[in-house]
Enzyme design. Structure first.
Site, short mmCIF file in Angstrom:
data_model
loop_
_atom_site.label_atom_id
_atom_site.label_comp_id
_atom_site.label_asym_id
_atom_site.label_seq_id
_atom_site.Cartn_x
_atom_site.Cartn_y
_atom_site.Cartn_z
N GLY A 132 0.84 -1.20 0.00
CA GLY A 132 0.00 0.00 0.00
C GLY A 132 0.87 1.24 0.00
O GLY A 132 2.03 1.23 -0.43
N GLY A 133 0.31 2.31 0.53
CA GLY A 133 1.03 3.59 0.57
C GLY A 133 2.32 3.49 1.35
O GLY A 133 3.23 4.33 1.20
N ALA A 156 26.21 10.81 -26.13
CA ALA A 156 26.70 10.14 -24.93
C ALA A 156 28.08 10.68 -24.53
O ALA A 156 28.42 10.72 -23.34
CB ALA A 156 26.77 8.64 -25.17
C1 HXC Z 1 -3.64 -4.16 11.94
C2 HXC Z 1 -2.62 -6.03 11.17
C3 HXC Z 1 -2.38 -5.41 9.93
C4 HXC Z 1 -2.83 -4.09 9.76
C5 HXC Z 1 -1.56 -7.38 9.85
N1 HXC Z 1 -2.11 -7.24 11.07
N2 HXC Z 1 -1.73 -6.28 9.13
N3 HXC Z 1 -3.24 -5.40 12.15
N4 HXC Z 1 -3.44 -3.49 10.79
N5 HXC Z 1 -2.60 -3.43 8.63
C6 HXC Z 1 -2.10 -8.22 12.12
C7 HXC Z 1 -3.03 -9.40 11.87
O1 HXC Z 1 -4.32 -9.11 12.32
C8 HXC Z 1 -2.37 -10.48 12.70
O2 HXC Z 1 -2.71 -10.26 14.04
C9 HXC Z 1 -0.90 -10.16 12.59
O3 HXC Z 1 -0.82 -8.80 12.19
C10 HXC Z 1 -0.20 -10.98 11.54
O4 HXC Z 1 -0.95 -10.92 10.35
P1 HXC Z 1 -1.31 -12.23 9.52
O5 HXC Z 1 -2.32 -11.84 8.53
O6 HXC Z 1 -1.65 -13.34 10.44
O7 HXC Z 1 0.09 -12.55 8.85
P2 HXC Z 1 0.41 -13.04 7.39
O8 HXC Z 1 -0.47 -14.21 7.04
O9 HXC Z 1 1.86 -13.22 7.34
O10 HXC Z 1 0.00 -11.86 6.44
C11 HXC Z 1 0.69 -10.63 6.50
C12 HXC Z 1 -0.03 -9.58 5.64
C13 HXC Z 1 -1.52 -9.54 5.99
C14 HXC Z 1 0.12 -10.01 4.17
C15 HXC Z 1 0.69 -8.27 5.85
O11 HXC Z 1 -1.63 -9.43 7.43
C16 HXC Z 1 -2.22 -8.42 5.37
O12 HXC Z 1 -2.61 -8.50 4.19
N6 HXC Z 1 -2.45 -7.36 6.15
C17 HXC Z 1 -3.16 -6.21 5.68
C18 HXC Z 1 -2.31 -5.47 4.71
C19 HXC Z 1 -2.96 -4.18 4.28
O13 HXC Z 1 -3.89 -4.21 3.45
N7 HXC Z 1 -2.58 -3.09 4.94
C20 HXC Z 1 -3.11 -1.84 4.65
C21 HXC Z 1 -2.34 -1.36 3.42
S1 HXC Z 1 -2.85 0.22 2.96
P3 HXC Z 1 -2.76 -11.45 15.09
O14 HXC Z 1 -3.29 -10.82 16.34
O15 HXC Z 1 -3.67 -12.49 14.50
O16 HXC Z 1 -1.37 -11.96 15.24
C22 HXC Z 1 -1.81 1.16 3.76
C23 HXC Z 1 -2.13 2.56 3.57
C24 HXC Z 1 -0.95 3.39 3.82
O17 HXC Z 1 -0.92 0.79 4.42
C25 HXC Z 1 -1.23 4.69 3.17
C26 HXC Z 1 -0.13 5.64 3.35
C27 HXC Z 1 -0.39 6.82 2.45
#
Ligand code: HXC
Length: 508
Positions: A169-170, A405
């Protein structure tokens, strides 16, 4: 032990456990070190001083008020690498997946602000699920605060991003705005939208690795400067790399004492350029024979390999190397190699690192693909970067310096300080065959051959350029190291400033 101290120790050890034993094991099972273990490898033993160990998030939505882990998913502080100060943050995937809350961002910002005040580099170890979903806009605000600091720090203190897990993501834009990115193979990835979204929107099926893994980003996209095998290798590479860099834009890079004689001659350089101008040779070999102890830290070796960039040392002093590579596409300049070298030249200039250019370039790559994808704009980046650079610039033309170049590759006309040519240099508007086909069009075969020989006799040498002062000296190849060392000594006191401006407008 007093009760107060016991309480402090209890809190400290709780914080150090991060997300707990099970999650630490899961991290290890994936071949990844924990946030703290990584810092132990990166920093000198015992040098890490942690800050904000007790910071926790302030989210009260979705039951988060009941889930508090001190440190909030990022370990921050400072330490040393071979005795030199560095500020660090290391995201802890065992705590809420290393996701970035507002407080987590504040910790990173504090480290960056302090680094800027004292003039020390920042190394970020990224391993995060992105914005903390439960926090919503507060997490986004945190990211934006980090982005702002990345930009203000750019050109002031070196910034290195290590990608050691997810970065999606971002979130990718903070590393993207730092100077260098190192990624770990198989366990790290960077993308703006992941495979699931890609499938929904474009119907493409792609794995995380293919979409944004270390190989993809160090070959295709150039987002990453290096792809390393595992956490330890990546962190040790970061230590080596750090030793080439100055602490900030007002300090010189560290000097590493060298036992390699400054005037070492290498006779094999006299014959390294093959007699046939179309035959390649490996520019890496030239670099190894010229630099201190043959030590060269190459960046982006697998992307646009027709140009080589990286750091080495001469008399212990860091130099930035830009070199055409005749082994790949005959060393031609194209869109990717121009962008690759341009950004590197700008880094060196921002941080007072002299630039040594080794030139063997047949020109810019022709073709609709290049023209339609903007070689004009992208080639201009390299031209712009060299022309604005005020650091000491030494150029060695080993063979071809053709056409645009020639102008671009740190020529005398772009304020090159010392422009040397080997006797094998050919400095011309283009290769003899192409030139003759244009200026003697319509001649019969015999006439063409004679004209080609005449053009070669005239320009397939460095002496026409030298007679105009465009080359400072035609040097023995075996004396290259010595000539560069002497040049750098004399240029140590170089003073050159560009006219005052708010900033330039490099063609982006
Ligand atoms: C809160 C999160 C989290 C998040 C993971 N966790 N991402 N908690 N916010 N963004 C937590 C899970 O709930 C889980 O908690 C633990 O972290 C591990 O995650 P898993 O999913 O079990 O691990 P894994 O299977 O290895 O997958 C990792 C992952 C996946 C691929 C990163 O967790 C995922 O897709 N997360 C969301 C990614 C995402 O869409 N983020 C937002 C992006 S947009 P527990 O308690 O079960 O251990 C963004 C905007 C930024 O970032 C903008 C800036 C301009």
């Amino acid at each position: 032990m007093s009760a107060n101290i016991a309480e402090m120790e209890k809190r400290r050890s709780a914080a150090r456990m991060g997300g707990g034993e099970a999650r630490i094991e899961a991290q290890h099972a994936r071949g990844k070190l924990t946030a703290r273990e990584r810092l132990e490898v990166l920093l000198d033993e015992g040098s890490f001083e942690e800050t904000d160990l007790y910071v926790h998030h302030d989210c009260i939505d979705f039951g988060m008020e009941k889930k508090q882990i001190p440190g909030d998913g990022v370990v921050t502080g400072s330490g040393t690498i071979n005795g030199r100060l560095v500020y660090v943050y290391s995201q802890d995937f065992t705590v809420f997946g290393g996701s970035l809350s507002n407080r987590h961002a504040q910790k990173i910002c504090k480290v960056m602000d302090t680094a800027m005040r004292v003039g020390a580099p920042v190394i970020g170890l990224n391993d995060s699920g992105g914005a903390r979903i439960q926090e919503g806009v507060a997490a986004l605000a945190g990211y934006a605060e980090v982005f702002q600091r990345n930009v203000l720090a750019s050109g002031v203190v070196p910034q290195l991003s290590m990608i050691m897990g997810p970065c999606a993501g971002g979130a990718v834009y903070s590393p993207a705005m730092t100077d260098f990115i190192f990624m770990v193979k198989d366990s790290s990835y960077m993308f703006v939208t992941g495979p699931d979204v890609v499938k929904t929107v474009t119907n493409e099926v792609v794995t995380q690795e293919e979409l944004g893994g270390a190989i993809t980003h160090s070959t295709k996209t150039s987002v990453s400067d290096l792809a390393l095998e595992n956490d330890v290798e990546a962190l040790l590479a970061a230590r080596d790399f750090f030793d080439f860099l100055p602490l900030n834009n007002r300090e010189a890079a560290p000097v590493r004492p060298s036992v390699d004689p400054w005037d070492r001659e290498d006779k094999s350089l006299d014959t390294i350029v093959p007699p046939n101008a179309n035959q390649p040779y490996d520019m890496h070999e030239v670099l190894r024979k010229v630099l201190d102890e043959g030590d060269f830290f190459e960046l982006q070796p697998s992307h646009a390999a027709n140009v080589i960039i990286g750091f080495g040392r001469i008399e212990g002093q860091t130099v930035g190397i830009v070199a055409n590579q005749p082994m790949v596409l005959a060393g031609v300049l194209d869109i990717n190699s121009s962008k690759k070298a341009a950004r590197f030249v700008r880094f060196c200039d921002a941080f007072n690192i002299p630039i040594i250019t080794f030139e063997d370039v047949p020109g810019f790559l022709p073709g609709t693909d290049q023209e339609h994808n903007g070689i004009i704009k992208h080639g201009a980046k390299l031209l712009f970067a060299y022309a604005e650079a005020t650091v000491p610039k030494i150029t060695v033309i080993t063979r071809k310096a053709y056409g645009g170049a020639y102008c671009v590759m740190s020529s005398k006309h772009l304020r090159g300080d010392l422009n040397y040519a080997w006797p094998t240099a050919e400095i011309a508007v283009m290769g003899a065959k192409g030139a003759v086909e244009i200026i003697f069009r319509g001649q019969d075969e015999e006439g063409m051959a004679a004209s080609t020989r005449e053009y070669e006799d005239r320009f397939a040498n460095p002496f026409v350029a030298a007679s105009r002062g465009y080359i400072d000296e035609v040097i023995y190849p075996h004396s290259t190291r010595k000539r560069i060392a002497l040049g750098l000594r004399k240029l140590r006191t170089k003073q050159l400033e560009n006219p005052w401006k708010k900033h330039d407008n490099i063609p982006l």
